[in-house]
Design a protein around this motif. Sequence first.
Motif, PDB file in Angstrom:
ATOM      1  N   VAL A   1      49.674   7.747 -92.417  1.00  0.00           N
ATOM      2  CA  VAL A   1      48.853   8.758 -91.760  1.00  0.00           C
ATOM      3  C   VAL A   1      47.381   8.422 -91.983  1.00  0.00           C
ATOM      4  O   VAL A   1      46.965   8.167 -93.111  1.00  0.00           O
ATOM      5  CB  VAL A   1      49.152  10.161 -92.315  1.00  0.00           C
ATOM      6  N   GLN A   2      46.639   8.412 -90.906  1.00  0.00           N
ATOM      7  CA  GLN A   2      45.191   8.193 -91.008  1.00  0.00           C
ATOM      8  C   GLN A   2      44.474   9.513 -90.715  1.00  0.00           C
ATOM      9  O   GLN A   2      44.817  10.204 -89.753  1.00  0.00           O
ATOM     10  CB  GLN A   2      44.715   7.135 -90.017  1.00  0.00           C
ATOM     11  N   LEU A   3      43.498   9.814 -91.540  1.00  0.00           N
ATOM     12  CA  LEU A   3      42.742  11.059 -91.409  1.00  0.00           C
ATOM     13  C   LEU A   3      41.267  10.733 -91.243  1.00  0.00           C
ATOM     14  O   LEU A   3      40.723   9.924 -92.007  1.00  0.00           O
ATOM     15  CB  LEU A   3      42.937  11.936 -92.644  1.00  0.00           C
ATOM     16  N   VAL A   4      40.629  11.366 -90.265  1.00  0.00           N
ATOM     17  CA  VAL A   4      39.208  11.136 -90.021  1.00  0.00           C
ATOM     18  C   VAL A   4      38.505  12.483 -89.929  1.00  0.00           C
ATOM     19  O   VAL A   4      38.783  13.272 -89.015  1.00  0.00           O
ATOM     20  CB  VAL A   4      38.978  10.329 -88.730  1.00  0.00           C
ATOM     21  N   GLU A   5      37.597  12.726 -90.870  1.00  0.00           N
ATOM     22  CA  GLU A   5      36.815  13.955 -90.872  1.00  0.00           C
ATOM     23  C   GLU A   5      35.558  13.791 -90.027  1.00  0.00           C
ATOM     24  O   GLU A   5      35.029  12.680 -89.887  1.00  0.00           O
ATOM     25  CB  GLU A   5      36.403  14.339 -92.291  1.00  0.00           C
ATOM     26  N   SER A   6      35.091  14.896 -89.504  1.00  0.00           N
ATOM     27  CA  SER A   6      33.849  14.906 -88.735  1.00  0.00           C
ATOM     28  C   SER A   6      33.252  16.305 -88.779  1.00  0.00           C
ATOM     29  O   SER A   6      33.920  17.257 -89.211  1.00  0.00           O
ATOM     30  CB  SER A   6      34.097  14.480 -87.287  1.00  0.00           C
ATOM     31  N   GLY A   7      32.012  16.401 -88.338  1.00  0.00           N
ATOM     32  CA  GLY A   7      31.376  17.700 -88.214  1.00  0.00           C
ATOM     33  C   GLY A   7      30.427  18.070 -89.328  1.00  0.00           C
ATOM     34  O   GLY A   7      29.809  19.141 -89.288  1.00  0.00           O
ATOM     35  N   GLY A   8      30.314  17.223 -90.339  1.00  0.00           N
ATOM     36  CA  GLY A   8      29.386  17.523 -91.409  1.00  0.00           C
ATOM     37  C   GLY A   8      27.946  17.426 -90.929  1.00  0.00           C
ATOM     38  O   GLY A   8      27.664  16.978 -89.809  1.00  0.00           O
ATOM     39  N   GLY A   9      27.028  17.847 -91.787  1.00  0.00           N
ATOM     40  CA  GLY A   9      25.617  17.771 -91.426  1.00  0.00           C
ATOM     41  C   GLY A   9      24.755  18.523 -92.399  1.00  0.00           C
ATOM     42  O   GLY A   9      25.216  18.952 -93.461  1.00  0.00           O
ATOM     43  N   LEU A  10      23.496  18.670 -92.024  1.00  0.00           N
ATOM     44  CA  LEU A  10      22.511  19.377 -92.838  1.00  0.00           C
ATOM     45  C   LEU A  10      22.238  20.726 -92.200  1.00  0.00           C
ATOM     46  O   LEU A  10      21.875  20.796 -91.019  1.00  0.00           O
ATOM     47  CB  LEU A  10      21.223  18.556 -92.907  1.00  0.00           C
ATOM     48  N   VAL A  11      22.417  21.794 -92.975  1.00  0.00           N
ATOM     49  CA  VAL A  11      22.171  23.145 -92.485  1.00  0.00           C
ATOM     50  C   VAL A  11      21.381  23.919 -93.526  1.00  0.00           C
ATOM     51  O   VAL A  11      21.328  23.523 -94.692  1.00  0.00           O
ATOM     52  CB  VAL A  11      23.479  23.898 -92.164  1.00  0.00           C
ATOM     53  N   GLN A  12      20.824  25.036 -93.094  1.00  0.00           N
ATOM     54  CA  GLN A  12      20.094  25.894 -94.024  1.00  0.00           C
ATOM     55  C   GLN A  12      21.047  26.906 -94.657  1.00  0.00           C
ATOM     56  O   GLN A  12      22.106  27.230 -94.095  1.00  0.00           O
ATOM     57  CB  GLN A  12      18.972  26.620 -93.301  1.00  0.00           C
ATOM     58  N   ALA A  13      20.671  27.410 -95.795  1.00  0.00           N
ATOM     59  CA  ALA A  13      21.465  28.433 -96.464  1.00  0.00           C
ATOM     60  C   ALA A  13      21.680  29.625 -95.529  1.00  0.00           C
ATOM     61  O   ALA A  13      20.757  30.030 -94.813  1.00  0.00           O
ATOM     62  CB  ALA A  13      20.777  28.890 -97.745  1.00  0.00           C
ATOM     63  N   GLY A  14      22.908  30.136 -95.538  1.00  0.00           N
ATOM     64  CA  GLY A  14      23.255  31.251 -94.674  1.00  0.00           C
ATOM     65  C   GLY A  14      23.868  30.843 -93.353  1.00  0.00           C
ATOM     66  O   GLY A  14      24.423  31.683 -92.638  1.00  0.00           O
ATOM     67  N   ALA A  15      23.778  29.568 -93.039  1.00  0.00           N
ATOM     68  CA  ALA A  15      24.289  29.084 -91.764  1.00  0.00           C
ATOM     69  C   ALA A  15      25.804  28.879 -91.823  1.00  0.00           C
ATOM     70  O   ALA A  15      26.435  29.000 -92.879  1.00  0.00           O
ATOM     71  CB  ALA A  15      23.606  27.781 -91.387  1.00  0.00           C
ATOM     72  N   SER A  16      26.369  28.540 -90.669  1.00  0.00           N
ATOM     73  CA  SER A  16      27.797  28.232 -90.546  1.00  0.00           C
ATOM     74  C   SER A  16      27.963  26.800 -90.065  1.00  0.00           C
ATOM     75  O   SER A  16      27.073  26.238 -89.409  1.00  0.00           O
ATOM     76  CB  SER A  16      28.468  29.180 -89.546  1.00  0.00           C
TER      77      SER A  16
END
Length: 121
Positions: A1-16
């Motif tokens: 099984v291969q798993l690939v994560e995505s969607g990370g980034g830099l956000v400010q406190a309180g964000a989603s």
Amino acid sequence: VQLVESGGGLVQAGASLRVSCAASGGTYSRYYMGWFRQAPGKERQFVAAISWGGSITYYADSVKGRFTISRDNAKNTVYLQMNSLGPEDTAVYYCATSRRLASARGEYEYWGQGTQVTVSS
């Protein structure tokens, strides 16, 4: 099984932010799925897990009420919706497969490469 994560980034406190994990190879829908995170200089820690069909979820106390794990077996993808983020949530987030609903790292077999989430204050 291969798993690939995505969607990370830099956000400010309180964000989603929502991170995703796409699986390929193997019978994805038969696996329990989990999310872990690892901050610099710290151990990799459990965040959340979800059962095959998605009806059972399990969270670490530190994220309960703020994070939601879900999965779409038709897309072979598991998600982690993160709300009310704080600097303490800054880490590399990893998804992994397990044969049962568990929080112990040793219960997980296959791991992705991780996606960085950084929360600024």
